[in-house]
Design a protein around this motif. Structure first.
Motif, PDB file in Angstrom:
ATOM      1  N   ILE A  21      27.379 -26.592 -33.263  1.00 37.96           N
ATOM      2  CA  ILE A  21      28.192 -26.132 -32.703  1.00 37.96           C
ATOM      3  C   ILE A  21      29.731 -25.995 -32.816  1.00 37.96           C
ATOM      4  N   ARG A  22      30.154 -26.896 -32.646  1.00 41.36           N
ATOM      5  CA  ARG A  22      31.748 -26.645 -32.750  1.00 41.36           C
ATOM      6  C   ARG A  22      31.763 -26.481 -34.386  1.00 41.36           C
ATOM      7  N   ARG A  23      31.071 -26.764 -35.116  1.00 43.33           N
ATOM      8  CA  ARG A  23      31.590 -25.976 -36.655  1.00 43.33           C
ATOM      9  C   ARG A  23      31.076 -24.635 -36.415  1.00 43.33           C
ATOM     10  N   ASN A  24      30.671 -24.224 -36.175  1.00 42.11           N
ATOM     11  CA  ASN A  24      29.792 -22.832 -35.733  1.00 42.11           C
ATOM     12  C   ASN A  24      29.530 -22.612 -37.418  1.00 42.11           C
ATOM     13  N   VAL A  25      28.435 -23.991 -37.353  1.00 41.23           N
ATOM     14  CA  VAL A  25      27.435 -23.680 -38.728  1.00 41.23           C
ATOM     15  C   VAL A  25      26.513 -22.563 -39.132  1.00 41.23           C
ATOM     16  N   ASN A  26      27.086 -21.394 -39.650  1.00 41.19           N
ATOM     17  CA  ASN A  26      25.795 -20.213 -40.009  1.00 41.19           C
ATOM     18  C   ASN A  26      24.967 -20.301 -39.299  1.00 41.19           C
ATOM     19  N   MET A  27      23.887 -20.377 -38.571  1.00 43.71           N
ATOM     20  CA  MET A  27      22.529 -20.586 -38.725  1.00 43.71           C
ATOM     21  C   MET A  27      22.136 -19.956 -37.641  1.00 43.71           C
ATOM     22  N   LEU A  28      20.537 -19.711 -36.763  1.00 44.57           N
ATOM     23  CA  LEU A  28      19.766 -19.715 -36.560  1.00 44.57           C
ATOM     24  C   LEU A  28      18.923 -20.891 -35.653  1.00 44.57           C
ATOM     25  N   PHE A  37      26.739 -17.000 -29.559  1.00 43.38           N
ATOM     26  CA  PHE A  37      25.489 -16.483 -29.421  1.00 43.38           C
ATOM     27  C   PHE A  37      24.807 -17.321 -28.678  1.00 43.38           C
ATOM     28  N   VAL A  38      23.767 -17.037 -27.345  1.00 42.23           N
ATOM     29  CA  VAL A  38      23.137 -18.304 -26.650  1.00 42.23           C
ATOM     30  C   VAL A  38      22.170 -16.784 -26.471  1.00 42.23           C
ATOM     31  N   ALA A  39      21.297 -17.689 -26.219  1.00 35.99           N
ATOM     32  CA  ALA A  39      19.982 -16.805 -25.251  1.00 35.99           C
ATOM     33  C   ALA A  39      19.006 -17.814 -25.569  1.00 35.99           C
ATOM     34  N   ARG A  40      17.652 -17.420 -24.220  1.00 37.77           N
ATOM     35  CA  ARG A  40      17.255 -17.773 -23.845  1.00 37.77           C
ATOM     36  C   ARG A  40      15.639 -17.558 -23.480  1.00 37.77           C
ATOM     37  N   SER A  41      14.280 -18.108 -24.038  1.00 44.04           N
ATOM     38  CA  SER A  41      13.349 -17.254 -23.901  1.00 44.04           C
ATOM     39  C   SER A  41      12.173 -18.343 -23.943  1.00 44.04           C
ATOM     40  N   PHE A  42      10.825 -17.410 -23.855  1.00 44.74           N
ATOM     41  CA  PHE A  42       9.564 -18.234 -22.951  1.00 44.74           C
ATOM     42  C   PHE A  42       8.461 -17.670 -24.296  1.00 44.74           C
ATOM     43  N   SER A  43       8.155 -18.803 -25.041  1.00 44.81           N
ATOM     44  CA  SER A  43       7.274 -18.669 -26.078  1.00 44.81           C
ATOM     45  C   SER A  43       6.309 -17.585 -26.295  1.00 44.81           C
ATOM     46  N   GLY A  44       5.294 -17.749 -24.791  1.00 41.23           N
ATOM     47  CA  GLY A  44       5.069 -16.381 -24.824  1.00 41.23           C
ATOM     48  C   GLY A  44       5.193 -14.978 -24.102  1.00 41.23           C
ATOM     49  N   ASP A  45       6.656 -14.623 -24.330  1.00 44.55           N
ATOM     50  CA  ASP A  45       7.151 -13.541 -24.165  1.00 44.55           C
ATOM     51  C   ASP A  45       7.895 -12.754 -25.713  1.00 44.55           C
ATOM     52  N   LYS A  46       6.859 -12.610 -26.611  1.00 48.44           N
ATOM     53  CA  LYS A  46       6.783 -12.339 -28.280  1.00 48.44           C
ATOM     54  C   LYS A  46       7.939 -10.778 -27.745  1.00 48.44           C
ATOM     55  N   ARG A  47       7.253  -9.670 -26.815  1.00 48.48           N
ATOM     56  CA  ARG A  47       7.888  -9.063 -26.734  1.00 48.48           C
ATOM     57  C   ARG A  47       9.588  -9.049 -26.312  1.00 48.48           C
ATOM     58  N   GLN A  48      10.209 -10.195 -26.240  1.00 55.55           N
ATOM     59  CA  GLN A  48      11.752 -10.541 -25.915  1.00 55.55           C
ATOM     60  C   GLN A  48      11.867 -11.215 -27.126  1.00 55.55           C
ATOM     61  N   LEU A  49      11.386 -12.236 -27.007  1.00 53.25           N
ATOM     62  CA  LEU A  49      11.818 -13.179 -28.627  1.00 53.25           C
ATOM     63  C   LEU A  49      11.625 -12.482 -29.762  1.00 53.25           C
ATOM     64  N   PRO A  83      20.412 -27.058 -22.884  1.00 57.08           N
ATOM     65  CA  PRO A  83      21.236 -26.248 -23.935  1.00 57.08           C
ATOM     66  C   PRO A  83      21.841 -24.897 -24.391  1.00 57.08           C
ATOM     67  N   VAL A  84      21.813 -24.120 -23.296  1.00 56.59           N
ATOM     68  CA  VAL A  84      21.921 -23.411 -23.065  1.00 56.59           C
ATOM     69  C   VAL A  84      23.628 -23.605 -21.853  1.00 56.59           C
ATOM     70  N   LEU A  85      23.779 -23.760 -21.364  1.00 56.86           N
ATOM     71  CA  LEU A  85      25.154 -24.324 -20.687  1.00 56.86           C
ATOM     72  C   LEU A  85      26.346 -24.982 -21.762  1.00 56.86           C
ATOM     73  N   LEU A  86      25.204 -26.467 -22.246  1.00 59.76           N
ATOM     74  CA  LEU A  86      25.529 -27.447 -23.719  1.00 59.76           C
ATOM     75  C   LEU A  86      26.471 -25.751 -24.555  1.00 59.76           C
ATOM     76  N   ALA A  87      25.683 -25.035 -25.078  1.00 62.73           N
ATOM     77  CA  ALA A  87      25.945 -24.294 -26.041  1.00 62.73           C
ATOM     78  C   ALA A  87      27.324 -23.318 -25.308  1.00 62.73           C
ATOM     79  N   LEU A  88      27.111 -22.883 -24.079  1.00 59.52           N
ATOM     80  CA  LEU A  88      28.428 -22.014 -24.132  1.00 59.52           C
ATOM     81  C   LEU A  88      29.763 -23.028 -23.728  1.00 59.52           C
ATOM     82  N   THR A  89      29.323 -24.301 -23.199  1.00 59.74           N
ATOM     83  CA  THR A  89      30.638 -24.644 -22.976  1.00 59.74           C
ATOM     84  C   THR A  89      31.251 -25.493 -24.532  1.00 59.74           C
ATOM     85  N   LEU A  90      30.915 -25.247 -25.481  1.00 58.91           N
ATOM     86  CA  LEU A  90      30.962 -25.760 -26.718  1.00 58.91           C
ATOM     87  C   LEU A  90      31.487 -24.075 -27.229  1.00 58.91           C
TER      88      LEU A  90
END
Ligand SMILES: Cc1ncc(C[n+]2csc(CCOP(=O)(O)OP(=O)(O)O)c2C)c(N)n1
Ligand code: SF4
Ligand SMILES: [Mg+2]
Lengths: 612, 352
Positions: free
Chosen positions: B127-134, B184-196, B173-180
């Protein structure tokens, strides 16, 4: 004044040792003297004994002047520059009988000057510098340059050469150049006026350094990486390997940046630890870049899991292990050859790796290039095992040269068009009978895609827990390792090869052994000498072991790791091998080798060794 | 057991994307996970996302560590190279791979154990290195593959299958990513394909490190009553703060929303993400506010989902920061890498 005069033949053959406090800027003065002697055409080598500390601890620098070009540690001190009060007592003791000691006579030090078999030379360095320079830091720095000036007078170095070096070094900082020149002059004039210049330890111009350079192994290895076309370097700082990446980055900034756009043809990644460093190298190599990581023993320990993955998944990677004393953190700034077994069998499970053993900075350059070619040809990790002595000390070696006809051996990589010709791409099939499969790079084509995994896989790269499929892959890896034995650099044989006794060694033992061989020959011991340069051992090593009644294995570690490797990986019967081990953390000396060989062979051994 | 290859029967009626490929052509080997495992739904969402983006399969590089979740890279886009690395160390593989070739689309799939226990350090530094990836974390609060031990994401008070309650605070992990400073920080649910699915698409198009924490229940070891990572608990307590629609480059934005209700973020390649704030007070561009919002909602027993934070990550991205040449390093011709014999000869003067 002088008690015993040293033998007159110390012309161009003596050792100067500098006892300094680290962090006082003594390195530039010591290098200045060494380079000046080198430019006088007289071969030299520098050895740095430094603490694992930034400021305030004792540090020593040794310059061996050797008309014969010996590169080993001299093992005696003829002239001591005692600049550290803390170590003064032991520094005085170390001077060879008939030798000289120079100290800063600004303050009296009578109680300690107790040797009558050496000549003590006093020069009021602090006083001279306090009178001539301003600022505390500046005075400390200039004191070093001042003693370099005095030294030039004492050992009769041409002052013009010293001046030229200073002017070159500070070409862009004329003020500093002036101050340095003044300090040199001060020391030089004082010595000429008050000290018995020149000493019998003298430099006389020769023509034996032409075509040579003074360079350390880490710099040379970095150049090897640059010329091999490495584009990704990842590392976590650790002595004595850090200067390798520093040098690589420096060279890249000079040669790999587009002057028009500022765009760079390289990425240097400072990893968070060695686990990440090797992971980055594996990732980059998997993706088709030449990538490497420099480290030392503790780093290799951390890399073990990934090394096993790279071995089994067959991903090339290049790892430099600049060895230092272990176990654990050991003595980080002392030298050893103690990671042979660690690297040969790094990681869990049945793993064996390709190792290269450079003997000096020149070979750090050539074997670095060879490491990339071998790693890609064999699709496996390749370790370059240098050590602190080679990596961080300045050695005199023939100028590094490059052949512009060189092209990297990228190994068996299939293009999209080549994959298209196949009915199906199978990652781990041995098509050529050499145990080396074909690989493809990400981005090639959907047909070229495969899944890289450390878990059980079959010839196609698919997951398997099937015994026969698993075994087929690991058995091929054994065949691949046999192929590696034919591709690693050949050993170097010294002598006719048919003498009854042979020495077998590797890496930085080479200088001391070569020097010792001369002395041993004079004493009637004639031995063959084989220096291995790669692992797995090839047919030449087997033949040498088979062809000698006795083989003395010389190495710098406690546990006879090279001997262990030989007994494990060749047909040699154990009783044929005799170990000569050196592991005190200092570089090996010729004297140690000579004494150990004589002790091993005894008087009868002289005849046996000579009988051909 | 060998891996199972799915029969690939192309049905003429299957819809095709811009490349003329059907969804089937974005599938991978047959999943060997437990029936009902959340991870399989994430796999399906990734297939959908790649198909929808008309991504050329070989342009994708799939990376993972070790775990049930990390196995899933074998189950989508078999036309892409994959790398199943060692446990917790996928970020370093991704970093090196990305350094070697900046052109591919890197998707890392990991688990909560892989990323937050053994691999916390590598994740943080990627995250710190901001590697271009998902970077997708399939988060189930347990180590599935080693049979149900708590992972570092287990909530305080959540119960194991045997009834023990976890007492150690979780790593979010979301708070961690925001801290660092992730952009692009997101949270979703495996059962919610429309959101995911749109989140995955936006994450793949984001320039820089994109993290999606996907709640992905483990039906075998952590789907019981008393678990805070069960399907039932997740459905009840996970609420979107922001909804995201992904709009591919060439498409028009179809529906208009009232000012203030929706924001459009343009991605690096010209595609857009339209964000609809479900909570009018929420501002996903404000990292500090986002952090605060999550913490406050959590205190109320609610988990915030959606595209929690998005900002321009292009300037600090690894290659941008390094000023790497545009040509992928693995394709720079050797002639441009070697300074040549003459330069070495000149350089040697330094060492005399
Ligand atoms: C070095 C190492 N230690 C331990 C393991 C064993 N191990 C495999 S998967 C795993 C945990 C995986 O948990 P998570 O990442 O949450 O994945 P999940 O199975 O829950 O999807 C562990 C501990 C390993 N593979 N490697
Ligand atoms: S053990 Fe859990 S995480 Fe693993 S496959 Fe089964 S349900 Fe999924
Ligand atoms: Mg898990």
């Amino acid at each position: 004044m002088p008690a015993t005069q040293p033998a007159p033949d110390r012309l161009n053959d003596f050792v100067i040792k500098f006892a300094n406090v680290n962090g006082t800027g003594s390195a530039s003065a010591n290098t200045l003297i060494m380079k000046a002697i080198f430019r006088s055409g007289v071969p030299v080598v520098g050895k740095n004994y430094f603490p694992s500390n930034i400021q305030g601890l004792p540090t020593w620098y040794e310059i061996r002047v050797s008309a014969d070009g010996h590169q080993a540690r001299g093992g005696r001190v003829d002239l001591m520059l005692a600049m550290n009060i803390e170590t003064y007592a032991r520094d005085v003791k170390e001077v060879a009988p008939g030798g000289f000691l120079m100290y800063d006579s600004t303050w009296p030090r009578s109680a300690l000057l107790e040797r009558h078999d050496i000549t003590v030379l006093g020069i009021p360095l602090a006083k001279l510098c306090n009178e001539n320079f301003d600022g505390v830091r500046n005075r400390v720095l200039m004191k070093n340059i001042c003693y370099a000036g005095a030294l030039a007078a004492l050992v009769d170095i041409d002052l013009e050469i010293v001046r030229a070096l200073v002017t070159e070094q500070y070409a862009k900082k004329p003020k500093l150049a002036d101050a340095n020149l003044k300090a040199i002059e001060l020391g030089y004039r004082y010595a000429r006026e008050y000290l018995p210049c020149p000493l019998p330890l003298r430099v006389r111009r020769l023509d034996r350094t032409a075509g040579h350079v003074l360079i350390d192994g880490n710099t040379a290895a970095a150049l090897g990486c640059l010329y091999a076309g490495a584009t990704v370097g990842a590392w976590y700082p650790i002595t004595p390997s850090t200067s390798l990446m520093d040098a690589f980055r420096g060279f890249c900034e000079r040669y790999r940046v587009d002057p028009a756009t500022g765009e760079r043809n390289f990425v240097v990644l400072q990893a968070e630890d060695e686990l990440a460093a090797i992971g980055m190298v594996v990732g980059a190599s998997w993706n088709g870049a030449r990538a490497f990581t420099p480290t030392s023993g503790p780093g290799i320990s951390l890399m073990n899991e990934f090394v096993g993955l790279a071995y089994y998944a067959e991903v090339p990677c290049v790892i430099f292990d600049v060895q230092r004393v272990g176990p654990s953190t050991g003595m980080p700034t002392r030298t050893q050859q103690c990671d042979l077994l660690l690297c040969a069998y790094a990681s869990h499970g049945d793993t064996r790796h390709v190792l290269l053993f450079p003997a000096d900075p020149g070979e750090c350059f050539t074997l670095a290039v060879a490491a990339f070619d071998l790693a890609e040809r064999l699709q496996t990790p390749v370790f370059v095992l240098s050590d602190l002595d080679i990596g961080m000390n300045d050695w005199m070696v023939p100028e590094l040269a490059w052949d512009d006809a060189y092209r990297p051996d990228r190994g068996k990589v299939l293009s999209a068009a080549e994959v298209e010709q196949l009915e199906k791409f199978q990652r781990y099939v041995d098509r050529d009978g050499d145990g080396i499969p074909y690989r493809t790079l990400p981005g090639t084509s959907p047909k070229a895609a495969y899944f890289t995994r450390g878990s059980g896989h079959n010839q196609s790269g698919a997951y398997t827990e099937d015994s026969a499929e698993y075994q087929q892959v690991v058995d091929r890896l054994t065949r691949k390792f046999a192929t590696a034995a034919t591709l690693v650099p050949k050993p170097v044989l010294e002598g006719p090869g048919n003498r009854p006794v042979g020495i077998l060694s590797l890496g930085s033992c080479d200088g001391p052994i070569r020097e010792a061989l001369g002395e041993l020959a004079r004493r009637g011991y004639a031995l063959d000498y084989l220096r291995v340069r790669g692992f797995p051992f090839g047919a030449e090593v087997e033949a040498f072991l088979a062809g000698h009644e006795r083989v003395l294995v010389i190495e710098q570690n406690r546990d006879a790791q090279l001997k262990s490797l030989l007994t494990l990986e060749t047909a040699v019967p154990k009783h044929k091998l005799h170990s000569i081990l050196h592991y005190d953390g200092l570089p090996l000396t010729a004297q140690f080798v000579t004494d150990a060989v004589v002790a091993a062979l005894g008087a009868g051994g002289r005849r046996a060794a000579a009988a051909v | 057991m060998t891996s199972i290859v799915k029969p690939r029967i192309a049905h003429p009626a299957l819809p095709k994307n811009e490349l003329g490929l059907t969804r089937r052509q974005y599938e991978g080997a047959m999943s060997t996970l437990c029936a009902g495992c959340g991870h399989d739904s994430v796999t399906a969402a990734i297939v959908e996302a790649c198909w929808g983006l008309s991504l050329r399969p070989e342009q994708l590089a799939k990376l993972s560590g070790i775990g049930c979740s990390s196995k899933t890279t074998a189950y989508f886009v078999s036309g892409a190279h994959g790398f199943n690395a060692v446990h917790g160390r996928m970020p370093s593989i991704a970093t090196g791979a990305n350094a070697a070739n900046r052109e591919l689309c890197y998707v890392g799939v990991s688990g909560d154990g892989d990323s937050l226990s053994i691999g916390l350090g590598q994740l943080a530094h990627a995250i710190r290195r901001n590697v271009n990836m998902l970077y997708v974390i399939e988060n189930n609060g347990v180590y599935g593959l080693t049979k149900g031990q708590f992972s570092a994401s287990a909530d305080v008070g959540t119960k194991s299958k045997r009834g023990e309650a976890n007492t150690q605070p979780p790593v979010d992990p979301v708070l961690l990513a925001l801290t660092l400073g992730a952009t692009f920080v997101a949270r979703s649910f495996s059962g919610d394909k429309r959101q995911l699915v749109p989140l995955l698409q936006a994450g793949m198009r984001h320039q820089g490190f994109a993290l999606i924490d996907v709640l992905s229940p483990c039906v075998t070891f952590n789907d019981h009553e008393g678990s805070t990572k069960s399907y039932a608990f997740t459905r009840e307590h996970y609420h979107a703060a922001v909804e995201a629609d992904f709009i591919a480059r060439a498409r028009e934005i179809a529906v208009d929303y009232a000012e203030g209700e929706s924001t459009v973020v343009t991605m690096h390649d010209g595609s857009r993400v339209r964000l609809r704030k479900l909570d009018p007070g929420y501002d996903p561009s404000d990292r500090v506010a986002a952090y605060d919002y999550i913490e406050r909602k959590f205190a109320d027993g609610e988990y915030v989902t959606g595209l929690i934070h998005v900002a321009d990550g292009s300037a600090s991205e690894l290659h941008a920061a390094n000023r790497t040449t545009a040509t992928p390093l693995n394709r720079v011709p050797y002639e441009r890498l070697s300074p040549g014999a003459a330069a070495l000869g000149k350089l040697m003067a330094r060492y005399r």
